[in-house]
Design a protein around this motif. Structure first.
Motif, PDB file in Angstrom:
ATOM      1  N   UNK A 167       0.843  -1.274   0.090  1.00 12.23           N
ATOM      2  CA  UNK A 167       0.005   0.032  -0.051  1.00 12.23           C
ATOM      3  C   UNK A 167       0.899   1.432  -0.218  1.00 12.23           C
ATOM      4  N   UNK A 168       2.386   1.787   0.915  1.00  6.98           N
ATOM      5  CA  UNK A 168       2.641   2.651   0.830  1.00  6.98           C
ATOM      6  C   UNK A 168       4.032   2.496   0.129  1.00  6.98           C
ATOM      7  N   UNK A 169       4.617   1.539  -0.252  1.00  8.81           N
ATOM      8  CA  UNK A 169       5.755   1.286  -0.955  1.00  8.81           C
ATOM      9  C   UNK A 169       4.970   1.176  -2.283  1.00  8.81           C
ATOM     10  N   UNK A 170       4.145   0.476  -2.791  1.00  8.03           N
ATOM     11  CA  UNK A 170       3.596  -0.168  -3.854  1.00  8.03           C
ATOM     12  C   UNK A 170       4.680  -1.581  -4.124  1.00  8.03           C
ATOM     13  N   UNK A 171       4.935  -1.915  -2.890  1.00 12.60           N
ATOM     14  CA  UNK A 171       5.873  -3.242  -3.822  1.00 12.60           C
ATOM     15  C   UNK A 171       5.224  -4.258  -4.156  1.00 12.60           C
ATOM     16  N   UNK A 172       5.188  -4.855  -4.867  1.00 13.00           N
ATOM     17  CA  UNK A 172       4.733  -6.367  -5.640  1.00 13.00           C
ATOM     18  C   UNK A 172       4.719  -7.290  -4.787  1.00 13.00           C
ATOM     19  N   UNK A 173       3.282  -7.569  -4.460  1.00 10.72           N
ATOM     20  CA  UNK A 173       3.364  -8.768  -3.741  1.00 10.72           C
ATOM     21  C   UNK A 173       4.327  -9.665  -2.913  1.00 10.72           C
ATOM     22  N   UNK A 174       5.065 -10.727  -4.166  1.00 11.13           N
ATOM     23  CA  UNK A 174       6.584 -11.828  -3.765  1.00 11.13           C
ATOM     24  C   UNK A 174       7.228 -10.810  -2.831  1.00 11.13           C
ATOM     25  N   UNK A 175       7.687  -9.786  -3.399  1.00  7.28           N
ATOM     26  CA  UNK A 175       8.893  -8.708  -2.550  1.00  7.28           C
ATOM     27  C   UNK A 175       8.562  -8.099  -2.178  1.00  7.28           C
ATOM     28  N   UNK A 176       7.409  -7.961  -1.248  1.00  9.18           N
ATOM     29  CA  UNK A 176       7.015  -7.518   0.072  1.00  9.18           C
ATOM     30  C   UNK A 176       6.430  -8.712   0.605  1.00  9.18           C
ATOM     31  N   UNK A 177       6.487 -10.108   0.333  1.00  5.10           N
ATOM     32  CA  UNK A 177       6.633 -11.316   0.823  1.00  5.10           C
ATOM     33  C   UNK A 177       8.017 -11.551   1.429  1.00  5.10           C
ATOM     34  N   UNK A 178       8.307 -11.666   0.504  1.00  3.61           N
ATOM     35  CA  UNK A 178      10.352 -11.710   0.987  1.00  3.61           C
ATOM     36  C   UNK A 178      10.766 -11.006   1.695  1.00  3.61           C
TER      37      UNK A 178
END
Length: 257
Positions: A167-178
């Motif tokens: 939401x705040x950093x616009x990170x892709x979901x898999x990037x955020x998970x890792x």
């Protein structure tokens, strides 16, 4: 190995898979499992951090070896989370057992909403207009909230780190998970140290969870690129509802008459 430790090993395997696939530390399931085994809510939240640390480390090592872990972002998250995990662990030692149980149940129910938010964000294309300084501040802020929850409730903090990164950093979901899983290692260690000093950790039970978590996290990180997330989310939400009900019941039992 006793039936209790074998059961905790199996719980650890399942939560380790969840850690690798969903980017969470697994404490949302570990804590109720330990309570079923007879631990108090405080002992359960403290002991679960042993399993969280081991399973998150296992998954993060694999992500690092495959080149999928951004250490810079993970360390930024951990920078905010490490001191707040100390605060959360201290606070957990001050709260009555009933209040801690009710708050943990509320966190479990909030997790259902946050998982839905994460799925929604994964379908959106958001433009990141943050400056480098704003990005760092947001990263540390996200880690700080995760650290407080980790120390207080014995969770890894991925519950909030993944959707907030999206939401705040616009990170892709898999990037955020890792990156979340990588930050969990250091954040959970911080909370575990404080709980250990306070004498809240049952190490044998925690290690049993952790060994299972290591096995499960290795499997979870391997299937992450291939596994449809829908069925995992549905199963996890059902378990969260059931565990929240159990935790509320335990909180009611802990109210002094």
């Amino acid at each position: 190995m006793s039936i209790e430790l074998l059961s905790l090993l199996l719980v650890g395997i399942f939560t380790g898979i969840a850690a690798g696939v969903l980017g969470i530390g697994g404490g949302l399931l570990m804590v109720p499992a330990l309570m079923v085994g007879g631990l108090t809510i405080l002992q359960a939240t403290a002991t679960s951090l042993v399993g969280v640390v081991l399973s998150a480390t296992s998954g993060s090592v694999r992500n690092w070896r495959t080149g999928d872990l951004n250490l810079t972002v993970s360390l930024g998250l951990a920078l905010g989370g490490i001191p707040l995990a100390q605060v959360g662990a201290w606070l957990g030692n001050q709260l009555p057992a009933a209040i801690l149980a009710f708050c943990f149940a509320a966190l479990q129910l909030a997790a259902i909403y946050l998982m839905g938010l994460r799925r929604y964000l994964a379908t959106q294309e958001l433009e990141d207009i943050s400056t480098q300084h704003q990005y760092r501040v947001k990263t540390i802020g996200i880690g700080s909230l995760a650290g407080l929850l980790s120390g207080l409730f014995g969770v890894g903090g991925g519950l909030v780190m993944v959707p907030l990164q999206m939401l705040l950093l616009q990170s892709p979901i898999k990037f955020a998970i890792r990156t979340s899983l990588g930050a969990i290692v250091l954040i959970a260690i911080s909370g575990l140290v404080r709980h250990g000093i306070q004498g809240n950790v049952l190490w044998l039970q925690g290690v049993s969870l952790g060994v299972g978590g290591i096995l499960g996290a290795q499997l979870g990180t391997r299937v992450l690129p291939k596994l449809p997330e829908r069925w995992v989310n549905l199963l996890f939400r059902f378990l969260l509802l059931a565990m929240a009900g159990y935790t509320i019941a335990e909180g009611l039992d802990a109210i002094p008459e």
